[in-house]
Design a protein around this motif. Structure first.
Motif, mmCIF file in Angstrom:
data_model
loop_
_atom_site.group_PDB
_atom_site.id
_atom_site.type_symbol
_atom_site.label_atom_id
_atom_site.label_comp_id
_atom_site.label_asym_id
_atom_site.label_seq_id
_atom_site.Cartn_x
_atom_site.Cartn_y
_atom_site.Cartn_z
ATOM 1 N N UNK A 1 33.963 53.022 40.855
ATOM 2 C CA UNK A 1 34.243 51.710 40.267
ATOM 3 C C UNK A 1 33.183 51.361 39.227
ATOM 4 N N UNK A 2 31.932 51.641 39.552
ATOM 5 C CA UNK A 2 30.838 51.325 38.623
ATOM 6 C C UNK A 2 31.002 52.107 37.320
ATOM 7 N N UNK A 3 31.397 53.365 37.417
ATOM 8 C CA UNK A 3 31.578 54.177 36.204
ATOM 9 C C UNK A 3 32.674 53.579 35.318
ATOM 10 N N UNK A 4 33.766 53.141 35.927
ATOM 11 C CA UNK A 4 34.850 52.534 35.153
ATOM 12 C C UNK A 4 34.432 51.184 34.583
ATOM 13 N N UNK A 5 33.691 50.434 35.384
ATOM 14 C CA UNK A 5 33.173 49.126 34.956
ATOM 15 C C UNK A 5 32.289 49.307 33.713
ATOM 16 N N UNK B 1 42.531 44.042 38.861
ATOM 17 C CA UNK B 1 42.636 42.640 38.454
ATOM 18 C C UNK B 1 42.358 41.665 39.569
ATOM 19 N N UNK B 2 42.865 41.950 40.746
ATOM 20 C CA UNK B 2 42.744 40.955 41.808
ATOM 21 C C UNK B 2 41.298 40.850 42.272
ATOM 22 N N UNK B 3 40.894 39.618 42.555
ATOM 23 C CA UNK B 3 39.499 39.291 42.847
ATOM 24 C C UNK B 3 39.475 38.721 44.258
ATOM 25 N N UNK B 4 39.034 39.520 45.216
ATOM 26 C CA UNK B 4 39.108 39.071 46.608
ATOM 27 C C UNK B 4 37.815 38.399 47.047
ATOM 28 N N UNK B 5 37.977 37.226 47.643
ATOM 29 C CA UNK B 5 36.867 36.389 48.073
ATOM 30 C C UNK B 5 37.062 36.083 49.551
ATOM 31 N N UNK B 6 35.993 36.113 50.312
ATOM 32 C CA UNK B 6 36.058 35.705 51.715
ATOM 33 C C UNK B 6 36.091 34.190 51.795
ATOM 34 N N UNK B 7 36.963 33.671 52.628
ATOM 35 C CA UNK B 7 37.091 32.220 52.764
ATOM 36 C C UNK B 7 38.253 31.749 51.922
ATOM 37 N N UNK C 1 30.934 38.352 33.080
ATOM 38 C CA UNK C 1 30.832 38.659 34.515
ATOM 39 C C UNK C 1 32.255 38.798 35.055
ATOM 40 N N UNK C 2 32.854 39.956 34.769
ATOM 41 C CA UNK C 2 34.237 40.221 35.175
ATOM 42 C C UNK C 2 34.205 41.211 36.344
ATOM 43 N N UNK C 3 34.956 40.884 37.369
ATOM 44 C CA UNK C 3 34.910 41.672 38.607
ATOM 45 C C UNK C 3 35.450 43.082 38.438
ATOM 46 N N UNK C 4 34.776 44.047 39.050
ATOM 47 C CA UNK C 4 35.128 45.451 38.868
ATOM 48 C C UNK C 4 35.880 46.033 40.052
ATOM 49 N N UNK C 5 37.067 45.479 40.326
ATOM 50 C CA UNK C 5 37.891 45.995 41.427
ATOM 51 C C UNK C 5 38.822 47.083 40.892
ATOM 52 N N UNK C 6 38.373 48.330 41.002
ATOM 53 C CA UNK C 6 39.167 49.459 40.518
ATOM 54 C C UNK C 6 39.850 50.223 41.655
ATOM 55 N N UNK C 7 39.399 49.996 42.881
ATOM 56 C CA UNK C 7 39.944 50.765 44.009
ATOM 57 C C UNK C 7 39.838 49.981 45.314
ATOM 58 N N UNK D 1 59.526 45.408 45.133
ATOM 59 C CA UNK D 1 58.285 46.051 45.529
ATOM 60 C C UNK D 1 57.600 46.777 44.392
ATOM 61 N N UNK D 2 57.546 48.094 44.507
ATOM 62 C CA UNK D 2 56.784 48.910 43.568
ATOM 63 C C UNK D 2 55.537 49.421 44.256
ATOM 64 N N UNK D 3 55.143 50.630 43.880
ATOM 65 C CA UNK D 3 53.984 51.226 44.544
ATOM 66 C C UNK D 3 52.666 50.593 44.138
ATOM 67 N N UNK D 4 52.612 50.021 42.932
ATOM 68 C CA UNK D 4 51.323 49.554 42.451
ATOM 69 C C UNK D 4 50.433 50.721 42.095
ATOM 70 N N UNK D 5 49.193 50.414 41.728
ATOM 71 C CA UNK D 5 48.258 51.438 41.269
ATOM 72 C C UNK D 5 47.435 52.006 42.398
ATOM 73 N N UNK D 6 47.382 51.293 43.500
ATOM 74 C CA UNK D 6 46.407 51.631 44.535
ATOM 75 C C UNK D 6 46.909 51.080 45.866
ATOM 76 N N UNK D 7 46.679 51.810 46.955
ATOM 77 C CA UNK D 7 47.165 51.311 48.258
ATOM 78 C C UNK D 7 46.520 50.001 48.683
ATOM 79 N N UNK D 8 45.430 49.605 48.019
ATOM 80 C CA UNK D 8 44.823 48.321 48.369
ATOM 81 C C UNK D 8 45.535 47.154 47.705
ATOM 82 N N UNK D 9 46.443 47.426 46.797
ATOM 83 C CA UNK D 9 47.214 46.356 46.165
ATOM 84 C C UNK D 9 48.602 46.884 45.812
#
Lengths: 387, 387
Positions: free
Chosen positions: A142-146, A181-187, A240-246, B214-222
């Motif tokens: 993820x860091x490499x893609x970020x 794209x999705x930005x997951x936050x606890x709470x 400061x854009x979140x790096x959720x790649x996986x 549905x759709x598979x999406x890019x990653x099993x986490x989403x």
């Protein structure tokens, strides 16, 4: 569904903590915990006994099969299906009490009415705080893609842009590099679209959230980040854009400037780099989180920027936070936090200073705790880049 | 904070329902309900008694003031602050039971331990289901922006694109028209980034979520949506990106094709348009939701597409859903739903058929229920556009 060794390792971490708390089984259903224990999002329930195999009760999708997979329509079917398989109803059952809505928790507690139900969220978060080697490898990817996306940021800047237009082009760069794209936050209360781009006085706007910085945002229904102001000469802009790649939330901020910044802003940036570097020297297995925070405050106070550190009109009370499947995991680098760093923890360190009228300066990187100290995951240039 | 007449009207709708249920007060804290009752996201609590003024207890941000605003650090301070103001502790207090995490609900119930706490989420959702004229105006503005963005979709298509690359360019168009990006869903389990772009066989991939397709999406986490496949000649591509421009989730899908589609696909599209038009004729105040669903099933069965309607391997059990601050509000257009349409309801109607190997066809528009019938908010061309 084959449970490969990685998922077994994660489940065993949870189970080892369950043994310590005399918990007989866990019923896991929230998305991030399903990702953690099953490798993917499933609508259903993982029944994880402290001994014996986990059983996955699936509502949807309808195309997952396996020896330990059972199709259900509703959770009320689970106890009878367990008994059919010779699995005893647990005396103590762990549910995701900080994550499940009240009525869903109560429904599950009623399904297991002969069991004592306890809140398992803190325990699962404790397990998740120490990343496995494979999770750290996912952070590295993820860091490499970020870094690849951020390295293209200067190429999308155009004179006369608003902060929003700049943000949109950066969001596109991130997506093209594979950001989910999705930005997951606890709470349940903190919401943000992909991240924030802050410039000028907008950076001082206080936030309803516990993020490091605020910003007015575009609309009162989603405060935070860019507000549509123009990027102006002499101002900074922090990305400061979140790096959720996986699934793993890599976290990185970099600062750009429109023409030259004031000497004060340039000096403040160097103070943030110094804080980062001093904290990184201090950080190793056994270090108290509060000590890292206090070191930052010591430096920023000595340098005369304490009243602009982590905000001006409203200041965030931390300098870093654990990251993982969510942006706010354990540990928190904040005052009075007695938790110690342990190998495998991954955290974002983000000393930031806001210079009124100019904007934010500072740095944010993602770090992994190793046996000897800490290693920077998002290793790329940290100086302010003039656009 | 001045509580203008719009917010008073919304609060009064909630209060009128509270009177019917003998509830003395509500404590509101979840973001969408704060937006609904206070006009913006605030970290804090609106105490809304059935009679008398609401009081807003704010943790953050620290720059909101007003006669009915009280700054707090934690909810435990609220009862004493109410008593200072001469406000009686309620006998029955309504909390957001379907939205608050279990432990947060229990914490608030303990704060008001002399009160009987009840789940207020269904009541608030009932109030929110009937939009005010100003909310409908906000939907109209969102629909206009949504249409502007979609009208530019053909201009961003390039031969050889993947579904993901196409999606990214459409996301950018939406953001440039002011889309806030964030996609709010009721319930903790359904997650999606801005929306979905589906083409070819990926459209058949079953989803863990209760979305239409549905759709598979890019990653099993989403899971869900584009999976990186190329857009190919003879395939359809359905664009269903959420239209959140001001908090209100406008919902619209349109279908594009790469070169010509098969006759079967073209006919299926016309069947969906016929379903839409027939349902729209039927829909008026007093119509049962199930009757709208049954009409759709009647047509699609007669036309021989029942096994491909709303999915193939896994089929969604609805043809439409209420929209508002979240994408899934009341009413649901589904079998056995006895709720009737009422003026002010806003819903998405989305008859869709998946043609294996080709992709999805069909239509989705947002509609408002008027005194006489229904009015299309997203009124723009509905035929398949060849790219």
């Amino acid at each position: 569904m084959q449970i490969h060794s990685e998922l077994k390792e994660r489940r065993d971490k949870i189970r080892n903590l369950m043994v310590q708390k005399s918990i007989d089984a866990a019923l896991i259903t929230c998305n991030v915990n399903m990702i953690y224990t099953c490798g993917r999002v499933i609508s259903g329930y993982l029944y994880l006994p402290v001994r014996g195999n986990g059983i996955l009760f699936i509502k949807r999708p309808n195309n997952i099969t396996g020896e330990q997979v059972v199709s259900i329509r509703k959770p009320e079917q689970i106890p009878a299906l367990l008994q059919e398989r010779g699995v005893a109803i647990p005396e103590t059952l762990m549910l995701e009490g900080d994550e499940l809505p009240y009525t869903e928790y109560c429904r599950l507690a009623k399904v297991f009415e002969s069991s004592t139900c306890v809140n398992g969220t803190p325990l699962i978060r404790t397990a998740r705080a120490i990343k496995t080697p494979i999770e750290i490898r996912m952070f590295e990817k993820a860091a490499a893609a970020h870094i690849r996306a951020y390295s293209q940021i200067p190429s999308v800047y155009r004179d006369g842009m608003t902060d929003l237009e700049f943000s949109i082009e950066i969001e596109r760069l991130m997506r093209l590099e594979g950001c989910l794209g999705i930005f997951r936050v606890f709470g349940q209360s903190m919401e943000i679209f992909m991240g924030s781009v802050l410039t000028g006085s907008n950076a001082e706007a206080p936030s309803p959230y516990d993020f490091a910085l605020g910003g007015n945002g575009l609309d009162p229904t989603l405060p935070g980040g860019a507000n549509g102001n123009f990027l102006r000469s002499g101002q900074s802009v922090m990305v400061d854009i979140g790096g959720n790649f996986n699934g793993y939330m890599c976290d990185m901020s970099r600062v750009y400037s429109i023409d030259k910044l004031s000497d004060e802003a340039l000096r403040a940036h160097q103070v943030c780099l110094e804080i980062q570097n001093e904290v990184a020297v201090l950080a190793k297995p056994g270090t108290l989180c509060e000590d890292l925070y206090n070191k930052a405050i010591e430096i920023v106070t000595r340098e005369g920027f304490a009243d602009k550190f982590m905000g001006t009109r409203q200041q965030a009370g931390f300098i870093g936070h654990g990251i993982g499947l969510q942006i706010n995991e354990a540990p928190v680098l904040a005052p009075r936090v007695k938790q110690i760093l342990e190998p495998g923890m991954v955290f974002a360190l983000e000393p930031k200073i806001i210079i009124p009228e100019i904007g934010p300066v500072g740095i944010e990187n993602s770090w992994v705790v190793t046996q000897e100290g800490v290693r920077k995951l998002t290793d790329c240039p940290e100086e302010i880049i003039e656009l």
